[in-house]
Enzyme design. Sequence first.
Site: not given
Ligand code: XBP
Ligand code: MG
Length: 259
Positions: A9, A11
């Site tokens: 993952d 973020d």
């Molecule tokens: C995390 C999310 C994303 C980010 C923002 O994604 O929920 O929505 O907060 O990204 P992950 P966007 O943990 O799966 O990487 O604004 O580009 O959607």
């Molecule tokens: Mg995440």
Amino acid sequence: MDLKALIFDVDGTLADTERDGHRVAFNLAFADAGLDWNWDVGLYGELLQTSGGKERMRRYLEDVRQAHKYKDADTLIPALHAAKNRLYSEMLKQGKISLRPGVRRFLLEARGAGLRLAIATTTSRVNVVALLKQTLQTDAPSWFEVIATADEVPDKKPSPAVYEYVLKAMQLDSTQCLAFEDSENGLLAAQRAGIKTIITVNDYTRNGDYSDALLVVSDFGEPGQPFEILDGQAAKFITAQDGHVTVDLLRKLQRIEQQ
Ligand code: XBP
Ligand code: MG
């Protein structure tokens, strides 16, 4: 489990991008558009239950604001999202976001050990590529055989779609992979695709229910800066001496799984 690949993952797992990254960029985009929306740290923590920036704004409109006042949401949301991503990229270029402890060390080790690497995220490709280039090195996106993002898979976590996409693209069975996640939605997505998961928590996700995860730790850990073991089905087999996530530790977890 014949471990062949690691799926990450982005973020919250590779970097703490949410509180001081995406959230700040969203607020700047709102202000630039002349909107009085403001996502403080607490509110953003609640909104994070909804994966995906566009989906998150829509939920904010519906749950927190009076949605009927924003009849142009279908054009406003994509425009705000694009502006947020541009501002987020700027923040990355300014070095405002760094990798979490142990991430660089572990990626280099896993690559050296010949494990195949992939990314499964609900964020946009532009954000992932910018993060990898800025925090690792310019060719770092090529370290990952597959980078599956919202661009390829619009179905957001907890849907397993993004993990299923990675498995198909790599022609691997779920039992040959391990996933690294930081959130309940991420764990659900990986699990629904049949992939065992290691959780590294952060301030926003620390209190989630990860009892089904293989292992739950504070972070990847570094030599001399060990992780804290928090939960998980294999937690009782891990000792303080293990200290940080390594390929050897994954092999140890693999042996425990097979018993
Ligand atoms: C995390 C999310 C994303 C980010 C923002 O994604 O929920 O929505 O907060 O990204 P992950 P966007 O943990 O799966 O990487 O604004 O580009 O959607
Ligand atoms: Mg995440």
